[in-house]
Design a protein around this motif. Sequence first.
Motif, PDB file in Angstrom:
ATOM      1  N   ILE A 103       0.839  -1.206   0.000  1.00 28.58           N
ATOM      2  CA  ILE A 103       0.000   0.000   0.000  1.00 28.58           C
ATOM      3  C   ILE A 103       0.866   1.246   0.000  1.00 28.58           C
ATOM      4  O   ILE A 103       0.570   2.230  -0.681  1.00 28.58           O
ATOM      5  CB  ILE A 103      -0.954  -0.008   1.212  1.00 28.58           C
ATOM      6  CG1 ILE A 103      -1.929  -1.177   1.107  1.00 28.58           C
ATOM      7  CG2 ILE A 103      -1.717   1.303   1.317  1.00 28.58           C
ATOM      8  CD1 ILE A 103      -2.826  -1.338   2.321  1.00 28.58           C
ATOM      9  N   ALA A 104       1.963   1.211   0.758  1.00 23.89           N
ATOM     10  CA  ALA A 104       2.850   2.372   0.819  1.00 23.89           C
ATOM     11  C   ALA A 104       3.490   2.666  -0.529  1.00 23.89           C
ATOM     12  O   ALA A 104       3.750   3.829  -0.856  1.00 23.89           O
ATOM     13  CB  ALA A 104       3.937   2.141   1.878  1.00 23.89           C
ATOM     14  N   PHE A 105       3.733   1.639  -1.335  1.00 23.74           N
ATOM     15  CA  PHE A 105       4.328   1.841  -2.655  1.00 23.74           C
ATOM     16  C   PHE A 105       3.394   2.610  -3.588  1.00 23.74           C
ATOM     17  O   PHE A 105       3.845   3.139  -4.606  1.00 23.74           O
ATOM     18  CB  PHE A 105       4.701   0.502  -3.293  1.00 23.74           C
ATOM     19  CG  PHE A 105       6.015  -0.050  -2.827  1.00 23.74           C
ATOM     20  CD1 PHE A 105       7.122   0.773  -2.705  1.00 23.74           C
ATOM     21  CD2 PHE A 105       6.151  -1.400  -2.502  1.00 23.74           C
ATOM     22  CE1 PHE A 105       8.341   0.275  -2.273  1.00 23.74           C
ATOM     23  CE2 PHE A 105       7.362  -1.908  -2.081  1.00 23.74           C
ATOM     24  CZ  PHE A 105       8.456  -1.070  -1.956  1.00 23.74           C
ATOM     25  N   LEU A 106       2.114   2.664  -3.273  1.00 22.73           N
ATOM     26  CA  LEU A 106       1.183   3.432  -4.099  1.00 22.73           C
ATOM     27  C   LEU A 106       1.377   4.931  -3.935  1.00 22.73           C
ATOM     28  O   LEU A 106       0.914   5.705  -4.772  1.00 22.73           O
ATOM     29  CB  LEU A 106      -0.262   3.050  -3.751  1.00 22.73           C
ATOM     30  CG  LEU A 106      -0.664   1.596  -4.053  1.00 22.73           C
ATOM     31  CD1 LEU A 106      -2.068   1.337  -3.559  1.00 22.73           C
ATOM     32  CD2 LEU A 106      -0.553   1.312  -5.547  1.00 22.73           C
ATOM     33  N   PRO A 121       9.365  18.321 -19.790  1.00 20.21           N
ATOM     34  CA  PRO A 121       9.362  16.908 -19.409  1.00 20.21           C
ATOM     35  C   PRO A 121       7.938  16.428 -19.217  1.00 20.21           C
ATOM     36  O   PRO A 121       7.053  17.181 -18.836  1.00 20.21           O
ATOM     37  CB  PRO A 121      10.141  16.912 -18.072  1.00 20.21           C
ATOM     38  CG  PRO A 121       9.987  18.299 -17.551  1.00 20.21           C
ATOM     39  CD  PRO A 121       9.934  19.189 -18.768  1.00 20.21           C
ATOM     40  N   ASN A 122       7.723  15.174 -19.503  1.00 16.66           N
ATOM     41  CA  ASN A 122       6.393  14.598 -19.362  1.00 16.66           C
ATOM     42  C   ASN A 122       6.005  14.540 -17.897  1.00 16.66           C
ATOM     43  O   ASN A 122       6.639  13.863 -17.096  1.00 16.66           O
ATOM     44  CB  ASN A 122       6.383  13.185 -19.951  1.00 16.66           C
ATOM     45  CG  ASN A 122       4.984  12.604 -19.992  1.00 16.66           C
ATOM     46  OD1 ASN A 122       4.010  13.284 -19.658  1.00 16.66           O
ATOM     47  ND2 ASN A 122       4.894  11.350 -20.396  1.00 16.66           N
ATOM     48  N   SER A 123       4.930  15.274 -17.520  1.00 18.34           N
ATOM     49  CA  SER A 123       4.519  15.363 -16.120  1.00 18.34           C
ATOM     50  C   SER A 123       3.889  14.068 -15.624  1.00 18.34           C
ATOM     51  O   SER A 123       3.811  13.826 -14.428  1.00 18.34           O
ATOM     52  CB  SER A 123       3.523  16.512 -15.933  1.00 18.34           C
ATOM     53  OG  SER A 123       2.395  16.327 -16.759  1.00 18.34           O
ATOM     54  N   LYS A 124       3.417  13.239 -16.536  1.00 20.70           N
ATOM     55  CA  LYS A 124       2.760  11.995 -16.165  1.00 20.70           C
ATOM     56  C   LYS A 124       3.722  10.813 -16.265  1.00 20.70           C
ATOM     57  O   LYS A 124       3.361   9.739 -16.731  1.00 20.70           O
ATOM     58  CB  LYS A 124       1.540  11.747 -17.051  1.00 20.70           C
ATOM     59  CG  LYS A 124       0.460  12.790 -16.891  1.00 20.70           C
ATOM     60  CD  LYS A 124      -0.756  12.457 -17.733  1.00 20.70           C
ATOM     61  CE  LYS A 124      -1.859  13.482 -17.546  1.00 20.70           C
ATOM     62  NZ  LYS A 124      -3.059  13.155 -18.355  1.00 20.70           N
ATOM     63  N   ARG A 125       4.946  11.028 -15.860  1.00 19.46           N
ATOM     64  CA  ARG A 125       5.928   9.958 -15.908  1.00 19.46           C
ATOM     65  C   ARG A 125       5.573   8.898 -14.876  1.00 19.46           C
ATOM     66  O   ARG A 125       5.048   9.184 -13.798  1.00 19.46           O
ATOM     67  CB  ARG A 125       7.330  10.494 -15.637  1.00 19.46           C
ATOM     68  CG  ARG A 125       7.515  11.056 -14.233  1.00 19.46           C
ATOM     69  CD  ARG A 125       8.894  11.631 -14.060  1.00 19.46           C
ATOM     70  NE  ARG A 125       9.113  12.140 -12.720  1.00 19.46           N
ATOM     71  CZ  ARG A 125       9.570  11.413 -11.722  1.00 19.46           C
ATOM     72  NH1 ARG A 125       9.836  10.137 -11.906  1.00 19.46           N
ATOM     73  NH2 ARG A 125       9.753  11.943 -10.523  1.00 19.46           N
ATOM     74  N   SER A 126       5.865   7.670 -15.193  1.00 19.09           N
ATOM     75  CA  SER A 126       5.575   6.571 -14.279  1.00 19.09           C
ATOM     76  C   SER A 126       6.689   6.451 -13.246  1.00 19.09           C
ATOM     77  O   SER A 126       7.849   6.760 -13.518  1.00 19.09           O
ATOM     78  CB  SER A 126       5.435   5.263 -15.058  1.00 19.09           C
ATOM     79  OG  SER A 126       6.633   4.993 -15.781  1.00 19.09           O
ATOM     80  N   ARG A 134       4.266  -0.832 -10.382  1.00 17.80           N
ATOM     81  CA  ARG A 134       3.210  -1.847 -10.295  1.00 17.80           C
ATOM     82  C   ARG A 134       3.784  -3.245 -10.107  1.00 17.80           C
ATOM     83  O   ARG A 134       3.124  -4.126  -9.539  1.00 17.80           O
ATOM     84  CB  ARG A 134       2.327  -1.799 -11.537  1.00 17.80           C
ATOM     85  CG  ARG A 134       3.034  -2.142 -12.834  1.00 17.80           C
ATOM     86  CD  ARG A 134       2.075  -2.127 -14.008  1.00 17.80           C
ATOM     87  NE  ARG A 134       2.741  -2.436 -15.266  1.00 17.80           N
ATOM     88  CZ  ARG A 134       3.340  -1.543 -16.036  1.00 17.80           C
ATOM     89  NH1 ARG A 134       3.321  -0.248 -15.673  1.00 17.80           N
ATOM     90  NH2 ARG A 134       3.925  -1.898 -17.176  1.00 17.80           N
ATOM     91  N   VAL A 135       5.027  -3.483 -10.578  1.00 17.55           N
ATOM     92  CA  VAL A 135       5.651  -4.791 -10.406  1.00 17.55           C
ATOM     93  C   VAL A 135       5.838  -5.091  -8.927  1.00 17.55           C
ATOM     94  O   VAL A 135       5.533  -6.192  -8.444  1.00 17.55           O
ATOM     95  CB  VAL A 135       6.995  -4.852 -11.147  1.00 17.55           C
ATOM     96  CG1 VAL A 135       7.717  -6.168 -10.847  1.00 17.55           C
ATOM     97  CG2 VAL A 135       6.783  -4.689 -12.649  1.00 17.55           C
TER      98      VAL A 135
END
Length: 209
Positions: A87-90, A129-134, A143-144
């Motif tokens: 959960i914290a990784f979210l 820069p792309n603001s929606k970077r993963s 997600r992995v």
Amino acid sequence: MDWSAVTAEDLVDALREVDWSTPPRTVSEFFSRFTVPRSYSKWTSRLKCNLYYYRTNYFILIMFILGMGFLWKPVAILAAFMTGLSIAFLNDSFAVTFNEKVTRTVRQFSPHLAAKMRPPITPVLRGRPNSKRSIHICGRPRRVFVIFFSAVSCILWLTSCSLLTVLWALLIALFATVLHASFRTPNLKARLNTFREEFRAVWRNYSEL
């Protein structure tokens, strides 16, 4: 900050993106003053404000109640830890900070391996820069890690045969959180804190208001 105008989706997005590295509020402040909300709108506004302001305290409270529920079951405690970690990784701030600390530690032993753990370069669109970077952790998409730790926690829950116990403990923890957030009177410090740039930076469509 008019919390009645903040939707539940906005609050969830804010909790995902806000910095969770700040220490929890003191116990004296956390249990200082409680009053009954006078209306439904004031209750929802207070609930959102307290959930955002005391987020670290509530996370510790939930983990503590879960830990007490599995005091004599080490496997279940490990499962609760894995669930909390997934959960914290979210949260964006936690994921980025975790990745930086792990990469920095690995760099001391193997710089070559640490270089492979760097996130991919963010593409630049029209000079920006792309603001929606993963978010990446150890060179892999976030997600992995979320899926991996969630799967491990599910296996540990099934192995420890404590699924019913964790449901009851989780319900008690969530009930205690909602109960505290409903009756804890937001103080001036909480109102000023949420009014600052910290929340405005992550409130969707703020620039359009």
